[in-house]
Design an enzyme around this catalytic site. Structure first.
Site, PDB file in Angstrom:
ATOM      1  N   ILE A 282       0.815  -1.226   0.023  1.00 36.07           N
ATOM      2  CA  ILE A 282       0.145  -0.002   0.019  1.00 36.07           C
ATOM      3  C   ILE A 282       0.950   1.314   0.012  1.00 36.07           C
ATOM      4  O   ILE A 282       0.500   2.292  -0.703  1.00 36.07           O
ATOM      5  CB  ILE A 282      -0.945   0.095   1.290  1.00 36.07           C
ATOM      6  CG1 ILE A 282      -1.730  -1.254   1.168  1.00 36.07           C
ATOM      7  CG2 ILE A 282      -1.958   1.357   1.325  1.00 36.07           C
ATOM      8  CD1 ILE A 282      -2.467  -1.485   2.485  1.00 36.07           C
TER       9      ILE A 282
ATOM     10  N   TYR B 242      -2.358  -8.051  16.986  1.00 35.03           N
ATOM     11  CA  TYR B 242      -2.440  -7.032  15.802  1.00 35.03           C
ATOM     12  C   TYR B 242      -3.652  -6.435  15.822  1.00 35.03           C
ATOM     13  O   TYR B 242      -3.709  -5.234  15.655  1.00 35.03           O
ATOM     14  CB  TYR B 242      -2.618  -8.213  14.603  1.00 35.03           C
ATOM     15  CG  TYR B 242      -2.558  -7.367  13.183  1.00 35.03           C
ATOM     16  CD1 TYR B 242      -1.396  -6.671  12.708  1.00 35.03           C
ATOM     17  CD2 TYR B 242      -4.147  -7.410  12.336  1.00 35.03           C
ATOM     18  CE1 TYR B 242      -1.603  -6.063  11.520  1.00 35.03           C
ATOM     19  CE2 TYR B 242      -3.964  -6.492  11.436  1.00 35.03           C
ATOM     20  CZ  TYR B 242      -2.673  -5.705  10.702  1.00 35.03           C
ATOM     21  OH  TYR B 242      -2.904  -5.167   9.680  1.00 35.03           O
TER      22      TYR B 242
ATOM     23  N   VAL C 299      11.560   1.696  11.902  1.00 37.49           N
ATOM     24  CA  VAL C 299      10.806   2.414  12.512  1.00 37.49           C
ATOM     25  C   VAL C 299      10.598   2.012  14.041  1.00 37.49           C
ATOM     26  O   VAL C 299      10.413   2.701  15.033  1.00 37.49           O
ATOM     27  CB  VAL C 299       9.256   2.164  12.203  1.00 37.49           C
ATOM     28  CG1 VAL C 299       8.881   2.969  10.964  1.00 37.49           C
ATOM     29  CG2 VAL C 299       8.453   1.049  12.303  1.00 37.49           C
TER      30      VAL C 299
HETATM   31  N1  LIG Z   1      -2.642  -6.072   3.172  1.00 35.68           N
HETATM   32  C1  LIG Z   1      -3.905  -5.856   3.783  1.00 35.68           C
HETATM   33  O1  LIG Z   1      -4.806  -6.689   3.570  1.00 35.68           O
HETATM   34  C2  LIG Z   1      -3.966  -4.906   4.955  1.00 35.68           C
HETATM   35  C3  LIG Z   1      -5.309  -4.682   5.383  1.00 35.68           C
HETATM   36  C4  LIG Z   1      -5.479  -3.642   6.389  1.00 35.68           C
HETATM   37  C5  LIG Z   1      -4.495  -2.958   6.937  1.00 35.68           C
HETATM   38  N2  LIG Z   1      -3.287  -3.092   6.272  1.00 35.68           N
HETATM   39  C6  LIG Z   1      -2.082  -2.459   6.670  1.00 35.68           C
HETATM   40  O2  LIG Z   1      -1.471  -1.646   5.570  1.00 35.68           O
HETATM   41  C7  LIG Z   1      -0.113  -1.240   6.122  1.00 35.68           C
HETATM   42  C8  LIG Z   1       0.861  -1.443   4.779  1.00 35.68           C
HETATM   43  O3  LIG Z   1       0.762  -3.063   4.825  1.00 35.68           O
HETATM   44  P1  LIG Z   1       0.900  -3.857   3.258  1.00 35.68           P
HETATM   45  O4  LIG Z   1      -0.369  -4.676   3.244  1.00 35.68           O
HETATM   46  O5  LIG Z   1       1.105  -2.788   2.371  1.00 35.68           O
HETATM   47  O6  LIG Z   1       1.994  -5.106   3.656  1.00 35.68           O
HETATM   48  P2  LIG Z   1       3.348  -4.899   3.190  1.00 35.68           P
HETATM   49  O7  LIG Z   1       3.555  -4.827   1.657  1.00 35.68           O
HETATM   50  O8  LIG Z   1       4.114  -6.079   3.902  1.00 35.68           O
HETATM   51  O9  LIG Z   1       4.186  -3.413   3.736  1.00 35.68           O
HETATM   52  C9  LIG Z   1       4.548  -3.413   4.924  1.00 35.68           C
HETATM   53  C10 LIG Z   1       5.320  -2.041   5.002  1.00 35.68           C
HETATM   54  O10 LIG Z   1       6.006  -1.716   6.117  1.00 35.68           O
HETATM   55  C11 LIG Z   1       7.014  -1.690   6.263  1.00 35.68           C
HETATM   56  N3  LIG Z   1       7.916  -1.931   7.615  1.00 35.68           N
HETATM   57  C12 LIG Z   1       7.594  -3.262   8.228  1.00 35.68           C
HETATM   58  N4  LIG Z   1       8.438  -3.175   9.366  1.00 35.68           N
HETATM   59  C13 LIG Z   1       8.968  -1.887   9.314  1.00 35.68           C
HETATM   60  C14 LIG Z   1      10.117  -1.438  10.212  1.00 35.68           C
HETATM   61  N5  LIG Z   1      10.374  -1.929  11.298  1.00 35.68           N
HETATM   62  N6  LIG Z   1      10.702  -0.283   9.872  1.00 35.68           N
HETATM   63  C15 LIG Z   1      10.304   0.439   8.565  1.00 35.68           C
HETATM   64  N7  LIG Z   1       9.185  -0.074   7.725  1.00 35.68           N
HETATM   65  C16 LIG Z   1       8.791  -1.304   8.157  1.00 35.68           C
HETATM   66  C17 LIG Z   1       7.737  -2.586   5.046  1.00 35.68           C
HETATM   67  O11 LIG Z   1       9.029  -2.289   4.575  1.00 35.68           O
HETATM   68  P3  LIG Z   1      10.556  -2.961   5.050  1.00 35.68           P
HETATM   69  O12 LIG Z   1      10.252  -4.553   5.209  1.00 35.68           O
HETATM   70  O13 LIG Z   1      11.296  -2.801   3.764  1.00 35.68           O
HETATM   71  O14 LIG Z   1      11.042  -2.399   6.177  1.00 35.68           O
HETATM   72  C18 LIG Z   1       6.503  -2.371   3.962  1.00 35.68           C
HETATM   73  O15 LIG Z   1       7.187  -0.972   3.209  1.00 35.68           O
HETATM   74  C19 LIG Z   1       0.202  -2.035   7.452  1.00 35.68           C
HETATM   75  O16 LIG Z   1       0.016  -1.114   8.296  1.00 35.68           O
HETATM   76  C20 LIG Z   1      -0.890  -3.067   7.406  1.00 35.68           C
HETATM   77  O17 LIG Z   1      -1.079  -3.536   8.715  1.00 35.68           O
HETATM   78  C21 LIG Z   1      -2.990  -4.083   5.320  1.00 35.68           C
END
Ligand SMILES: NC(=O)c1ccc[n+]([C@@H]2O[C@H](COP(=O)([O-])OP(=O)(O)OC[C@H]3O[C@@H](n4cnc5c(N)ncnc54)[C@H](OP(=O)(O)O)[C@@H]3O)[C@@H](O)[C@H]2O)c1
Length: 262
Positions: free
Chosen positions: A28, A167, A76
């Site tokens: 996202i 979570y 982070v």
């Molecule tokens: N996918 C879904 O269905 C869904 C639904 C509801 C909400 N969300 C929320 O949407 C947000 C984005 O998730 P996504 O679905 O796009 O998954 P994703 O592709 O796994 O993205 C997660 C992002 O967070 C970063 N991240 C994780 N740990 C980090 C750290 N310690 N420091 C800095 N960056 C960090 C990752 O980058 P690096 O690993 O490179 O650090 C990546 O850019 C999250 O908050 C998730 O909870 C997702």
């Protein structure tokens, strides 16, 4: 980590808005970085994976024909580094107009497991990182009397469920924190947006064994976030129908909810 690349030249009359996206190397956050750049923003993209960030920024800069996106390697959970990184971004970008907190982690506990290690990772990444970053933005925007804070929460924050208690709790915490920021900052002209996606086809969802009916692409999610940003919405479910699904879920009495397996 400072970034030595130079942003696209501009005059005071053609100044572009500046967005910082924390968690922009995939999913996202990466889609939103592409979307905001296409809408004319200069974007600072932060995450741990340097090569993935550089690929996202490279793609944006190639598409726009100028340097509109800069990559910053950052974890982070290194909370002490956040104020310095924020100042570095202010300096490199020449100001910040939008701060999006999108970083998230969702390691799955086994059905009968209670792992403090996994739970702490989610609390640190999803909640404490959000508080640390959005607090920096709040301080700046309150002083500016403007700006936008965007927090990516989840429908998962609406109830405590069987599958992943920490979570759920981390996202519920983000919801309440953002609501409180909104109540503090609206009077100062700051827009605070809470985003609650349903299922989005990203790396995070790949780790989850459940089925995901109605999942959308990251680009569709980013389009919904952009629409809510422009419309100065306070809270948005993406897609919209999750608002109604979660309303029903919230109404399920505890004595029934306790017996469900999702
Ligand atoms: N996918 C879904 O269905 C869904 C639904 C509801 C909400 N969300 C929320 O949407 C947000 C984005 O998730 P996504 O679905 O796009 O998954 P994703 O592709 O796994 O993205 C997660 C992002 O967070 C970063 N991240 C994780 N740990 C980090 C750290 N310690 N420091 C800095 N960056 C960090 C990752 O980058 P690096 O690993 O490179 O650090 C990546 O850019 C999250 O908050 C998730 O909870 C997702």
């Amino acid at each position: 980590m400072a970034n030595s690349s130079k942003l696209a030249a501009e005059s005071p009359l053609t100044r572009k808005p500046r967005a910082v996206i924390v968690g922009a190397s995939s999913g996202i956050g990466a889609a939103l970085a592409r979307r905001l750049a296409a809408e004319g923003y200069l974007v600072a993209a932060l995450a741990r994976s340097k090569s993935e960030l550089e690929a996202v920024c490279g793609q944006i800069n190639a598409a726009t024909g100028e340097t509109r996106a800069l990559a910053y390697e950052h974890d982070v959970t290194d909370f002490d580094a956040i104020p310095t990184m924020f100042q570095q971004l202010m300096k490199d970008l020449g100001g910040i107009d939008v701060l999006v907190y999108c970083a998230g982690a969702m390691p799955r506990p086994e059905p009968d497991e209670f792992s403090f290690e996994k739970d702490k990772l989610m609390m640190d990444t999803n909640l404490l990182g959000a508080v640390a970053w959005l607090g920096q933005g709040a301080t700046l925007f309150q002083r500016m009397g403007g700006g936008k804070l965007v927090g990516i929460s989840s429908v998962s924050g609406d109830r405590g469920r069987v599958l992943n208690p920490a979570y759920n709790a981390s996202k519920a915490g983000v919801d309440t924190y953002l609501e409180a920021l909104r109540n503090r900052l609206t009077r100062h002209g700051v827009h605070v947006l809470t985003v609650k996606p349903g299922f989005v086809e990203t790396d995070m969802l790949k780790n989850s064994p459940s089925s995901h009916p109605g999942k959308i692409t990251p680009d569709e999610c980013a389009a919904g976030i952009w629409k809510a940003m422009r419309g100065r919405k306070q809270l948005v479910y993406i897609p919209w129908y999750w608002r109604w699904i979660m309303l029903v879920v919230k109404l399920i009495p505890s004595f029934i909810f306790r017996r469900l397996s999702f």
